[in-house]
Design an enzyme around this catalytic site. Structure first.
Site, PDB file in Angstrom:
ATOM      1  N   SER A  10     -28.115  61.919  99.607  1.00  0.00           N
ATOM      2  CA  SER A  10     -26.825  62.597  99.524  1.00  0.00           C
ATOM      3  C   SER A  10     -25.809  61.781 100.316  1.00  0.00           C
ATOM      4  O   SER A  10     -26.139  60.736 100.880  1.00  0.00           O
ATOM      5  CB  SER A  10     -26.942  64.012 100.116  1.00  0.00           C
ATOM      6  N   ASN A  12     -23.502  60.692 103.430  1.00  0.00           N
ATOM      7  CA  ASN A  12     -23.719  60.619 104.884  1.00  0.00           C
ATOM      8  C   ASN A  12     -25.150  60.332 105.312  1.00  0.00           C
ATOM      9  O   ASN A  12     -25.527  60.638 106.432  1.00  0.00           O
ATOM     10  CB  ASN A  12     -23.235  61.900 105.579  1.00  0.00           C
ATOM     11  N   ALA A  13     -25.946  59.723 104.442  1.00  0.00           N
ATOM     12  CA  ALA A  13     -27.333  59.415 104.808  1.00  0.00           C
ATOM     13  C   ALA A  13     -27.482  57.985 105.317  1.00  0.00           C
ATOM     14  O   ALA A  13     -28.558  57.602 105.758  1.00  0.00           O
ATOM     15  CB  ALA A  13     -28.253  59.636 103.606  1.00  0.00           C
ATOM     16  N   SER A  16     -25.048  52.777 102.713  1.00  0.00           N
ATOM     17  CA  SER A  16     -24.330  51.509 102.871  1.00  0.00           C
ATOM     18  C   SER A  16     -24.767  50.795 104.145  1.00  0.00           C
ATOM     19  O   SER A  16     -24.903  49.566 104.161  1.00  0.00           O
ATOM     20  CB  SER A  16     -22.817  51.734 102.889  1.00  0.00           C
ATOM     21  N   ASP A  86     -24.494  48.533  96.034  1.00  0.00           N
ATOM     22  CA  ASP A  86     -24.055  49.800  96.611  1.00  0.00           C
ATOM     23  C   ASP A  86     -23.415  50.638  95.508  1.00  0.00           C
ATOM     24  O   ASP A  86     -22.936  50.108  94.513  1.00  0.00           O
ATOM     25  CB  ASP A  86     -23.044  49.529  97.732  1.00  0.00           C
ATOM     26  N   GLU A  87     -23.392  51.947  95.694  1.00  0.00           N
ATOM     27  CA  GLU A  87     -22.811  52.877  94.712  1.00  0.00           C
ATOM     28  C   GLU A  87     -23.491  52.724  93.348  1.00  0.00           C
ATOM     29  O   GLU A  87     -22.854  52.745  92.288  1.00  0.00           O
ATOM     30  CB  GLU A  87     -21.292  52.680  94.593  1.00  0.00           C
ATOM     31  N   GLN A  89     -25.149  54.649  91.584  1.00  0.00           N
ATOM     32  CA  GLN A  89     -25.034  55.765  90.644  1.00  0.00           C
ATOM     33  C   GLN A  89     -24.022  55.468  89.550  1.00  0.00           C
ATOM     34  O   GLN A  89     -24.086  56.030  88.469  1.00  0.00           O
ATOM     35  CB  GLN A  89     -24.681  57.073  91.365  1.00  0.00           C
ATOM     36  N   TYR A 177     -16.344  65.880 100.325  1.00  0.00           N
ATOM     37  CA  TYR A 177     -17.752  66.197 100.074  1.00  0.00           C
ATOM     38  C   TYR A 177     -18.478  66.571 101.357  1.00  0.00           C
ATOM     39  O   TYR A 177     -18.207  66.017 102.415  1.00  0.00           O
ATOM     40  CB  TYR A 177     -18.468  65.006  99.435  1.00  0.00           C
ATOM     41  N   HIS A 184     -28.007  75.934 101.029  1.00  0.00           N
ATOM     42  CA  HIS A 184     -26.592  76.103 101.360  1.00  0.00           C
ATOM     43  C   HIS A 184     -25.670  75.640 100.231  1.00  0.00           C
ATOM     44  O   HIS A 184     -24.591  76.191 100.033  1.00  0.00           O
ATOM     45  CB  HIS A 184     -26.262  75.422 102.690  1.00  0.00           C
TER      46      HIS A 184
END
Length: 193
Positions: A10, A12-13, A16, A86-87, A89, A177, A184
């Site tokens: 997700s 903030n893991a 990068s 990176d990125e 997705q 985000y 949650h």
């Protein structure tokens, strides 16, 4: 034998940050790398930037970029030890297959880092193909405010309200985000009715 790797998580893991550390490790040993990131994300001056302040220059891919051709040309001119993306997705299905070909035919390890799912919990197209064909997959851990592992990305409005509809891709960071555990996330979008 080179492999296609997918490191997913997700927001903030540290995706990068982990990519930049892997790149540093190769370069510290005198090995050449090639870094890529999605052209759609223009939030920072440096193409790859981590939240803890690490940055690196990188080439930017669009849906029309032929990664096989671009990387193969560079590899022919100066051998590459690794390609880091990176990125991931935002890769197209064809681009993921081009990455697999780089590992299989050019014998270059390809390390892809990206989100698994969008703000609705749906797979991104690039992530779906990576989950299907990568030789190695590893989930990087982020933490929800409750302390559980965060696996979901909740989109929020300018006023902090949960957003459950809209385009799959909307570039943003902590202002747009939140990384949450599934419970949650579902509660925020009233999915547990």
């Amino acid at each position: 034998m080179a492999k296609l790797y997918f490191y997913y998580a997700s927001m903030n893991a540290g995706k990068s940050t982990t990519l930049l550390q892997a790149d540093f490790n190769y370069r510290e040993r005198g090995m050449a790398t090639m870094l890529w990131t999605a052209a759609i994300d223009t939030r920072t001056e440096s193409p790859i930037a981590s939240r803890i302040g690490l940055t690196a220059d990188a080439r930017r891919f669009t849906p029309g970029t032929n990664l096989w051709s671009e990387v193969s040309s560079q590899h022919a001119a100066s051998p590459l030890a690794c390609v880091l993306i990176d990125e991931a997705q935002f890769l197209t299905a064809m681009q993921v297959w081009q990455c697999a070909r780089l590992a299989d035919e050019a014998n270059i390890p390809v390390l892809c880092y990206g989100l698994r799912t969008d703000f609705r919990g749906d797979l991104f197209p690039g992530s779906a193909v990576l989950l299907g064909i990568a030789d190695s997959m590893q989930e990087l851990k982020a933490v929800c405010h409750c302390g559980r592992k965060a696996t979901m990305n909740l989109r929020v409005s300018d006023t902090g309200e949960a957003v459950g509809e809209g385009a799959q891709t909307e570039i943003g960071g902590n202002e747009r985000y939140l990384a949450l555990c599934r419970r949650h996330f579902a509660q925020s979008l009233a999915m547990y009715k």
